[in-house]
Motif scaffolding. Structure first.
Motif, PDB file in Angstrom:
ATOM      1  N   SER A 170      57.766  55.873  98.343  1.00 45.96           N
ATOM      2  CA  SER A 170      56.387  55.400  98.471  1.00 45.96           C
ATOM      3  C   SER A 170      55.507  56.451  99.137  1.00 45.96           C
ATOM      4  N   LEU A 171      56.022  57.092 100.199  1.00 43.67           N
ATOM      5  CA  LEU A 171      55.253  58.143 100.862  1.00 43.67           C
ATOM      6  C   LEU A 171      55.029  59.336  99.940  1.00 43.67           C
ATOM      7  N   SER A 172      56.041  59.651  99.149  1.00 44.29           N
ATOM      8  CA  SER A 172      55.904  60.768  98.212  1.00 44.29           C
ATOM      9  C   SER A 172      54.869  60.456  97.134  1.00 44.29           C
ATOM     10  N   ASN A 173      54.863  59.216  96.651  1.00 42.76           N
ATOM     11  CA  ASN A 173      53.850  58.824  95.666  1.00 42.76           C
ATOM     12  C   ASN A 173      52.440  58.941  96.258  1.00 42.76           C
ATOM     13  N   LEU A 174      52.296  58.519  97.507  1.00 44.66           N
ATOM     14  CA  LEU A 174      50.993  58.657  98.174  1.00 44.66           C
ATOM     15  C   LEU A 174      50.612  60.126  98.327  1.00 44.66           C
ATOM     16  N   ARG A 175      51.615  60.976  98.596  1.00 45.32           N
ATOM     17  CA  ARG A 175      51.332  62.408  98.737  1.00 45.32           C
ATOM     18  C   ARG A 175      50.833  62.994  97.421  1.00 45.32           C
ATOM     19  N   PHE A 176      51.488  62.642  96.322  1.00 43.72           N
ATOM     20  CA  PHE A 176      51.055  63.137  95.017  1.00 43.72           C
ATOM     21  C   PHE A 176      49.643  62.647  94.694  1.00 43.72           C
ATOM     22  N   GLN A 177      49.369  61.370  94.973  1.00 48.67           N
ATOM     23  CA  GLN A 177      48.037  60.834  94.698  1.00 48.67           C
ATOM     24  C   GLN A 177      46.970  61.527  95.542  1.00 48.67           C
ATOM     25  N   THR A 178      47.302  61.770  96.814  1.00 50.36           N
ATOM     26  CA  THR A 178      46.350  62.457  97.699  1.00 50.36           C
ATOM     27  C   THR A 178      46.118  63.885  97.237  1.00 50.36           C
ATOM     28  N   GLN A 179      47.193  64.551  96.829  1.00 51.49           N
ATOM     29  CA  GLN A 179      47.053  65.925  96.346  1.00 51.49           C
ATOM     30  C   GLN A 179      46.195  65.981  95.092  1.00 51.49           C
ATOM     31  N   GLU A 180      46.367  65.002  94.205  1.00 54.03           N
ATOM     32  CA  GLU A 180      45.548  64.954  92.989  1.00 54.03           C
ATOM     33  C   GLU A 180      44.073  64.747  93.332  1.00 54.03           C
ATOM     34  N   GLU A 181      43.791  63.854  94.281  1.00 55.82           N
ATOM     35  CA  GLU A 181      42.404  63.638  94.698  1.00 55.82           C
ATOM     36  C   GLU A 181      41.815  64.894  95.331  1.00 55.82           C
ATOM     37  N   LEU A 182      42.610  65.569  96.147  1.00 52.65           N
ATOM     38  CA  LEU A 182      42.141  66.795  96.799  1.00 52.65           C
ATOM     39  C   LEU A 182      41.837  67.875  95.760  1.00 52.65           C
ATOM     40  N   THR A 183      42.679  68.000  94.763  1.00 54.49           N
ATOM     41  CA  THR A 183      42.440  68.978  93.690  1.00 54.49           C
ATOM     42  C   THR A 183      41.176  68.624  92.914  1.00 54.49           C
ATOM     43  N   ARG A 184      40.989  67.321  92.675  1.00 57.05           N
ATOM     44  CA  ARG A 184      39.792  66.882  91.947  1.00 57.05           C
ATOM     45  C   ARG A 184      38.519  67.208  92.758  1.00 57.05           C
ATOM     46  N   ILE A 185      38.563  67.005  94.055  1.00 57.74           N
ATOM     47  CA  ILE A 185      37.406  67.311  94.908  1.00 57.74           C
ATOM     48  C   ILE A 185      37.127  68.812  94.913  1.00 57.74           C
ATOM     49  N   LYS A 186      38.165  69.621  95.005  1.00 52.36           N
ATOM     50  CA  LYS A 186      37.987  71.075  94.990  1.00 52.36           C
ATOM     51  C   LYS A 186      37.372  71.544  93.678  1.00 52.36           C
ATOM     52  N   ASN A 187      37.785  70.932  92.588  1.00 51.67           N
ATOM     53  CA  ASN A 187      37.197  71.290  91.293  1.00 51.67           C
ATOM     54  C   ASN A 187      35.708  70.929  91.243  1.00 51.67           C
TER      55      ASN A 187
END
Length: 428
Positions: free
Chosen positions: A153-170
Motif C-alpha cells: 500500500s505504501l509503495s502504491n502511494l509512492r508511485f502515485q505521488t511520484q506520478e503527480e510530482l512528474t505531472r506538476i514538473k511537466n
C-alpha cells in the motif's frame, strides 16, 4: 512442490469439489455452482450484494450446497474485475476458502462454446468462469497480509505521488516555455532553491526586471542562502530583460506558477515521508539489508520489488518470479520459420518497471553487472542487442534477489562473474 502447473490445478479438483463461478460487479455479484463434470446444482444464479449481509448470504448458500451434495472443498472462481473483487476475495480468504482468478480474455473467447452466441449476461458469465476453473485454466491471486500489505500500500502511494510530482514538473516546464523560456539557461534544475525563492517573489520576467540584480540578491541574503550572489543575480536579470515570453494574462500566469510551485513542494515532502515509512517497514523483512548492500541497489528498487512480490517463500524458483514480471521468453516458431523471441509482457507492470530501472542502475554503477552486460552484447555465440541485454540483466537480478531472500547468503560479485567466465575456462 509446484502447485501452479495446469496438471496440479486439475488434480486439485475432484468429485468432492464444489466449483462456484462468480460474475463480479461494482454493487451486485452473481454466482452459479457446479460439480467436477460441469453439472449445475441450481436452476438460477444467486444474486447477492457487495455488503456484509450479501457475503454472508453467499457463504450460507455455498455451505448448504456443499452439505447437500457431499462436497468437502469449495473453489470460488472470478474475473479480476478492476478493484471490485478485493472485498469479496478477502472475505473468502478469511473464511478458509482459496479464491481463484480466470483471465477475462479467456472468458470472452469461451462464452460462445455453449450457444454460439457472443451475448454477455449475468447468467452466462458465471457458467463460463466455472468451466474454465474446472479445466484448470485459473491462477491463484495473492492477497498480501500483515507487513507485506503495508509495504504494498505504501509503495502504491509512492508511485502515485511520484506520478503527480512528474505531472506538476511537466506543467511547470510548460509554463516556462510560454512565459519565461530563458529561465532554463540560468537554472537547469527546477529544484534549485535560489531560483524558486526569486520566482515566488517575482514570477514573471517583468517582475524580475523591476527587482533588479540588487533586489534579487537581497532575497537570497535575507534567507541567508549560500552559493548564490550578484553574479547569478545579474545573469537572471539579463535573461529576464531579453525574454521573448508571452506578456498576456500576467495575473493568471502569476497565480498558476505560485500554485504549481506550492504543489511541487507538497508532493516532494509527501514522497520523502512515504520513502521514510517504507524504509522503516522494510526492516521487518529478513535479509533486506543484504539487498541494500549491493552497489547500485537503493530503497526504491527494494521496496518496489518486495511490494510487488510479497512473501518470497510462496515461489518455488526464480522462473516463477520471471513469469510474474512478464519477462518470460515467448518464442515465435512454426514449421521451418524461426521468428525472433520476445518477452511476454504478461505480469505485474510495476515489477517489470522496477527490475528494468534496477538493471539500468546496476549496469551503470556495479562492476560485475556492467561486465555481464558487456559480455551479453559482445559474445561470439548469440550476441544480444542492447535492450535484450538489459532484459537479461533484469532476469539475472531476479535470480540474485531470490537467492539472497530465500537463503540469506551475501552478495558475491566474483561468483556472479563465474557465469560468464566458465565457458572461457572450458574452451581453454
Amino acid at each position: 512442490m509446484n502447485y501452479n502447473t495446469q496438471n496440479a490445478k486439475i488434480a486439485s479438483i475432484t468429485e468432492k469439489t464444489l466449483i462456484v463461478g462468480i460474475d463480479v460487479g461494482s454493487e451486485t455479484h452473481y454466482a452459479r455452482a457446479f460439480d467436477w463434470r460441469n453439472y449445475e446444482y441450481t436452476k438460477k444464479p444467486l444474486e447477492f450484494s457487495n455488503t456484509e449481509a450479501g457475503f454472508q448470504t453467499f457463504k450460507a448458500w455455498m455451505n448448504e450446497l456443499a452439505e447437500k451434495y457431499g462436497k468437502t472443498a469449495v473453489i470460488p472462481g472470478m474475473e479480476p474485475t478492476g478493484h471490485y473483487w478485493f472485498a469479496l476475495g478477502k472475505f473468502l480468504q478469511d473464511n478458509g476458502m482459496k479464491p481463484v482468478h480466470v483471465n477475462p480474455h479467456h472468458v470472452k473467447k469461451s462464452k460462445e462454446l455453449d450457444d454460439n452466441n457472443p451475448n454477455k449476461n449475468d447468467r452466462k458469465d458465471p457458467k463460463t468462469i466455472a468451466a474454465l476453473v474446472n479445466e484448470g485454466r485459473f491462477s491463484y491471486p495473492y492477497i498480501p497480509t500483515g507487513i507485506y500489505a503495508e509495504i504494498r500500500s505504501l509503495s502504491n502511494l509512492r508511485f502515485q505521488t511520484q506520478e503527480e510530482l512528474t505531472r506538476i514538473k511537466n506543467r511547470i516546464a510548460r509554463w516556462f516555455s510560454i512565459y519565461f523560456p530563458e529561465y532554463k539557461d540560468v537554472y537547469g534544475d527546477l529544484k534549485a532553491v535560489s531560483g524558486r525563492m526569486v520566482l515566488k517573489a517575482a514570477p514573471l520576467p517583468e517582475d524580475i526586471r523591476k527587482l533588479g540584480a540588487e533586489g534579487v540578491n537581497q532575497i537570497w541574503r535575507d534567507a541567508k542562502l549560500r552559493g548564490a550572489g550578484m553574479k547569478r543575480a545579474k545573469t537572471l536579470v539579463s535573461a529576464a530583460e531579453h525574454s521573448v515570453g508571452s506578456k498576456e494574462a500576467p495575473e493568471a500566469a502569476r497565480i498558476e506558477l505560485r500554485n504549481l510551485l506550492n504543489d511541487m513542494e507538497v508532493y516532494a515532502a509527501r514522497l520523502e515521508e512515504l520513502l521514510h515509512g517504507i524504509g522503516e517497514k522494510l526492516k521487518g523483512i529478513p535479509y533486506v539489508d543484504k539487498l541494500m548492500g549491493i552497489k547500485g541497489i537503493g530503497l526504491a528498487t527494494v521496496s518496489g520489488f518486495i511490494a510487488e512480490v510479497g512473501d518470497i517463500g510462496r515461489f518455488d524458483n526464480p522462473k516463477q518470479l520471471q513469469k510474474l514480471a512478464g519477462y518470460a521468453i515467448v518464442s515465435n516458431d512454426s514449421g521451418k520459420h524461426n521468428g525472433e523471441s520476445r518477452i511476454s509482457y504478461r505480469g505485474r507492470k510495476r515489477l517489470r518497471y522496477v527490475l528494468y530501472e534496477a538493471a539500468i542502475s546496476l549496469i551503470g554503477k556495479n562492476r560485475e553487472f556492467k561486465e555481464i552486460h558487456e559480455y551479453y552484447r559482445a559474445r561470439e555465440k548469440n550476441p544480444l542487442k542492447k535492450m535484450q541485454s538489459v532484459i537479461a540483466v533484469a532476469c539475472k537480478i531476479i535470480r540474485v534477489f531470490y537467492t539472497i531472500l530465500t537463503k540469506g547468503v551475501d552478495y558475491d560479485g566474483n561468483r556472479l562473474l563465474g557465469d560468464i567466465r566458465r565457458p572461457q575456462v572450458q574452451a581453454a
